[in-house]
Design an enzyme around this catalytic site. Structure first.
Site, PDB file in Angstrom:
ATOM      1  N   GLU A 211      50.423  22.452  43.393  1.00  0.00           N
ATOM      2  CA  GLU A 211      51.473  23.475  43.365  1.00  0.00           C
ATOM      3  C   GLU A 211      52.764  22.848  42.842  1.00  0.00           C
ATOM      4  O   GLU A 211      53.251  21.877  43.413  1.00  0.00           O
ATOM      5  CB  GLU A 211      51.661  24.047  44.775  1.00  0.00           C
ATOM      6  N   ALA A 327      47.938  46.135  44.342  1.00  0.00           N
ATOM      7  CA  ALA A 327      47.211  47.371  44.070  1.00  0.00           C
ATOM      8  C   ALA A 327      47.868  48.569  44.773  1.00  0.00           C
ATOM      9  O   ALA A 327      47.998  49.647  44.190  1.00  0.00           O
ATOM     10  CB  ALA A 327      45.766  47.216  44.534  1.00  0.00           C
ATOM     11  N   HIS A 451      45.328  47.686  75.725  1.00  0.00           N
ATOM     12  CA  HIS A 451      45.020  46.332  76.211  1.00  0.00           C
ATOM     13  C   HIS A 451      43.516  46.204  76.402  1.00  0.00           C
ATOM     14  O   HIS A 451      42.901  47.109  76.953  1.00  0.00           O
ATOM     15  CB  HIS A 451      45.726  46.075  77.539  1.00  0.00           C
TER      16      HIS A 451
HETATM   17  C1  LIG Z   1      41.633  37.525  42.278  1.00  0.00           C
HETATM   18  C2  LIG Z   1      42.612  38.623  42.566  1.00  0.00           C
HETATM   19  C3  LIG Z   1      42.712  39.127  43.855  1.00  0.00           C
HETATM   20  C4  LIG Z   1      43.610  40.146  44.125  1.00  0.00           C
HETATM   21  N1  LIG Z   1      43.678  40.622  45.394  1.00  0.00           N
HETATM   22  C5  LIG Z   1      44.535  41.617  45.690  1.00  0.00           C
HETATM   23  C6  LIG Z   1      44.591  42.160  46.998  1.00  0.00           C
HETATM   24  O1  LIG Z   1      43.866  41.737  47.886  1.00  0.00           O
HETATM   25  N2  LIG Z   1      45.460  43.173  47.226  1.00  0.00           N
HETATM   26  C7  LIG Z   1      46.273  43.672  46.253  1.00  0.00           C
HETATM   27  O2  LIG Z   1      47.053  44.585  46.526  1.00  0.00           O
HETATM   28  N3  LIG Z   1      46.242  43.173  44.999  1.00  0.00           N
HETATM   29  C8  LIG Z   1      45.394  42.172  44.708  1.00  0.00           C
HETATM   30  N4  LIG Z   1      45.335  41.690  43.421  1.00  0.00           N
HETATM   31  C9  LIG Z   1      46.239  42.280  42.410  1.00  0.00           C
HETATM   32  C10 LIG Z   1      45.670  43.621  41.934  1.00  0.00           C
HETATM   33  O3  LIG Z   1      44.401  43.406  41.375  1.00  0.00           O
HETATM   34  C11 LIG Z   1      46.614  44.234  40.905  1.00  0.00           C
HETATM   35  O4  LIG Z   1      47.896  44.352  41.469  1.00  0.00           O
HETATM   36  C12 LIG Z   1      46.122  45.623  40.510  1.00  0.00           C
HETATM   37  O5  LIG Z   1      44.838  45.559  39.949  1.00  0.00           O
HETATM   38  C13 LIG Z   1      47.084  46.259  39.502  1.00  0.00           C
HETATM   39  O6  LIG Z   1      46.638  47.528  39.197  1.00  0.00           O
HETATM   40  P1  LIG Z   1      46.953  48.212  37.783  1.00  0.00           P
HETATM   41  O7  LIG Z   1      46.225  49.504  37.810  1.00  0.00           O
HETATM   42  O8  LIG Z   1      48.387  48.178  37.541  1.00  0.00           O
HETATM   43  O9  LIG Z   1      46.296  47.233  36.705  1.00  0.00           O
HETATM   44  P2  LIG Z   1      44.807  46.739  36.474  1.00  0.00           P
HETATM   45  O10 LIG Z   1      44.032  46.714  37.729  1.00  0.00           O
HETATM   46  O11 LIG Z   1      44.928  45.480  35.708  1.00  0.00           O
HETATM   47  O12 LIG Z   1      44.152  47.878  35.574  1.00  0.00           O
HETATM   48  C14 LIG Z   1      44.579  48.155  34.284  1.00  0.00           C
HETATM   49  C15 LIG Z   1      43.433  48.780  33.517  1.00  0.00           C
HETATM   50  O13 LIG Z   1      43.925  49.273  32.293  1.00  0.00           O
HETATM   51  C16 LIG Z   1      43.046  48.912  31.247  1.00  0.00           C
HETATM   52  N5  LIG Z   1      43.836  48.894  30.018  1.00  0.00           N
HETATM   53  C17 LIG Z   1      44.870  48.102  29.691  1.00  0.00           C
HETATM   54  N6  LIG Z   1      45.388  48.439  28.500  1.00  0.00           N
HETATM   55  C18 LIG Z   1      44.643  49.474  28.054  1.00  0.00           C
HETATM   56  C19 LIG Z   1      44.677  50.272  26.886  1.00  0.00           C
HETATM   57  N7  LIG Z   1      45.606  50.089  25.944  1.00  0.00           N
HETATM   58  N8  LIG Z   1      43.753  51.241  26.751  1.00  0.00           N
HETATM   59  C20 LIG Z   1      42.820  51.462  27.719  1.00  0.00           C
HETATM   60  N9  LIG Z   1      42.745  50.751  28.836  1.00  0.00           N
HETATM   61  C21 LIG Z   1      43.659  49.770  29.022  1.00  0.00           C
HETATM   62  C22 LIG Z   1      42.525  47.556  31.673  1.00  0.00           C
HETATM   63  O14 LIG Z   1      41.318  47.236  31.014  1.00  0.00           O
HETATM   64  C23 LIG Z   1      42.322  47.799  33.171  1.00  0.00           C
HETATM   65  O15 LIG Z   1      41.071  48.364  33.429  1.00  0.00           O
HETATM   66  C24 LIG Z   1      44.424  40.683  43.109  1.00  0.00           C
HETATM   67  C25 LIG Z   1      44.317  40.188  41.798  1.00  0.00           C
HETATM   68  C26 LIG Z   1      43.418  39.185  41.534  1.00  0.00           C
HETATM   69  C27 LIG Z   1      43.303  38.683  40.124  1.00  0.00           C
END
Ligand SMILES: Cc1cc2nc3c(=O)[nH]c(=O)nc-3n(C[C@H](O)[C@H](O)[C@H](O)COP(=O)(O)OP(=O)(O)OC[C@H]3O[C@@H](n4cnc5c(N)ncnc54)[C@H](O)[C@@H]3O)c2cc1C
Length: 475
Positions: A211, A327, A451
């Protein structure tokens, strides 16, 4: 010109697909475009979270934690198991089944909300037109009254340790190791690095985490971070702080990592290296020239508090805009936008977004840390209750950690709640609700908690803030 929609959502992750469903529930004509491809080339909705993030990581965390408990804790309960074995392939099979059920479920939800799903790439053109490029290259242009951009994020790459898809991988790669690496290096001791490091440590890997920052989990309350760091090191996670990676190369199947710390230049040899240094907004080929949508200096789509971009009736939500990359944050933004489009009242309370790290012990918090409140100049009081004093935690053989409450000295308002310990991710929900309703510590003190439950730790921490705890000496 082909079909027109009320709303087109580009991106079907946890920010985009709920926006599409809510817009459909609001009686609007909706399409959701998503281009996600799994390793086998199949398309799936659900984005990073369902396919390569939240869900598969929690599946592996659960399997590996069960193994750990069977090996280390069952004997204390009087359960003796001889010759405990594990099967990584079966763990992956279970994980894939959970992911598939979740992502296919979205299509059923779309059907129920009358959302038209499109698999392919979406690009915003000027004048709220959206170009869809299907996997066979066919292009169609749709018109929309509103467009919601929800294109998500992608892992950041370290120039000194570029991904090679085999030995040096991102978080998705680290969820798919077919065998347990004997020595695993993880660059980045943040949320994702800690969760992935925990999985493979519990399955037997020697894990070294590098880190760059001197502080451990600087975004968390530092009393919590200290307790967690001690616990993780005891579990065998070799967390090295202030360790800046300067290079990594694959030699004869092993990864040689160079880094520098306070003592000077160091090196490390591992079998696999995970780079988990954070994520950046993903907007590749999303915006044609002249749309009026702008990006900030870090590549996030610029939005206001209600997720409006600079272009009329174009909105953006989730990881591609400012705020924590979570998410549930993206989901709430998606729902807000879909309701605003339908003329309903909606808002996101950005002050009350919970964070959870699904390690053991779990870490969860909401609101301000003690350090942040003190830095703001506001006088605060603090109540801490250790799980060691919780009957339920003792019965569970899970007494590590504590619940901590930070409240305003003047009007008793709850300003932050921080938990490290069993089921912290579930317990934090009570604190989120309390803070959403601007609760005081007195409100928590006067709320009856069953509890014996772990939730009593929050009750007692609230009492401790006024030196009125019952089950632990007040300090
Ligand atoms: C290993 C890991 C563990 C995680 N664990 C957690 C957790 O426990 N809790 C939590 O809250 N968050 C967690 N996260 C974070 C979480 O995954 C993200 O915050 C969340 O997925 C964001 O959602 P989103 O819909 O903004 O984007 P994304 O989930 O990235 O989805 C975006 C989608 O848009 C599609 N896309 C992009 N551009 C285009 C385009 N031009 N045309 C068509 N499709 C497109 C992509 O292919 C994708 O399917 C984790 C992330 C990782 C990597």
């Amino acid at each position: 010109m082909s079909e027109a929609f009320d709303v087109i959502v580009i991106g079907g992750g946890p920010a985009g697909y709920p926006a599409a469903i809510r817009a459909g529930q609001n009686g609007l004509k909706v399409a959701c475009i998503d281009e996600w491809r799994n390793r086998d080339g199949s398309h799936a909705f659900g984005g990073t979270c369902l396919n390569a993030g939240c869900i598969p990581s929690k599946a592996l965390l659960e399997s590996s934690e069960l193994l750990h408990r069977a090996r280390e804790e069952f004997a204390t309960h009087g359960i003796r198991l001889a010759g405990i074995e594990f099967d990584v392939a079966q763990m992956h099979k279970r994980k894939s089944g959970i992911v598939k059920a979740s992502t296919q479920g979205i299509l059923a939800l779309f059907k129920g909300a009358k959302v038209t799903p499109f698999a392919g790439h979406g690009r915003l053109l000027p004048g709220r037109k959206v170009e869809l490029t299907a996997s066979d290259g066919a292009r169609t242009v749709y018109e929309a009254r509103h467009v919601v951009l929800a294109s998500g994020s992608t892992p950041m790459e370290l120039r000194s340790a570029p991904f090679d898809g085999g030995s040096i991988v991102d978080s998705w790669g680290a969820l798919d190791f077919e065998t347990v690496p004997r020595r695993l290096g993880v660059i980045g001791a943040g949320v994702i690095g800690l969760e992935l490091g925990s999985v493979w440590r519990r399955l037997g890997a020697e894990v070294v985490m590098l880190e760059a920052l001197e502080a451990f989990l600087p975004m968390a309350d530092q009393q919590v971070a200290k307790e967690a760091l001690r616990a993780f090191r005891k579990q065998g996670l070799d967390i090295r702080l202030g360790a800046k990676v300067t290079g990594a190369s694959v030699v004869a199947g092993a990864v040689s990592v160079q880094y520098s710390d306070a003592a000077g230049a160091q090196s490390l040899e591992v079998d696999r290296l995970v780079v988990a240094i954070g994520r950046r907004p993903f907007t590749a080929e999303l915006l044609a020239d002249g749309t009026g949508v702008t990006l900030d200096e870090r590549g996030f789509i610029t939005v206001d508090a209600e997720c409006r971009t600079g272009a009329e009736n174009v909105w953006a939500v989730g990881d591609c805009v400012r705020g924590p990359m979570l998410a549930h944050k993206g989901k709430e933004e998606g729902l807000m936008v879909a309701d605003l489009i339908a003329g309903r009242y909606a808002e996101v309370n950005y002050k009350v977004i919970p964070s959870v790290i699904y390690t053991a012990p779990e870490i969860a918090w909401v609101g301000q840390t003690e350090e942040q409140v003190k830095a703001s100049g506001r006088a605060c009081k603090v109540g801490v209750f250790p799980f060691l004093a919780s009957g339920r935690a003792r019965a569970m053989e899970s007494t590590l950690g504590f619940a901590k409450i930070v409240a305003a000295q003047d009007d008793d308002e709850l300003l932050g709640v921080h938990i490290v310990g069993p089921m912290a991710g579930e317990l934090i929900a009570e604190a989120v609700l309390a803070m959403e309703y601007s609760a005081s510590t007195e409100d928590l003190q006067r709320t009856i908690h069953a509890h014996p439950t772990l939730s009593e730790a929050l009750h007692e921490a609230a009492l401790a803030a006024d030196k009125r705890a019952i089950d632990f000496p007040n300090r």
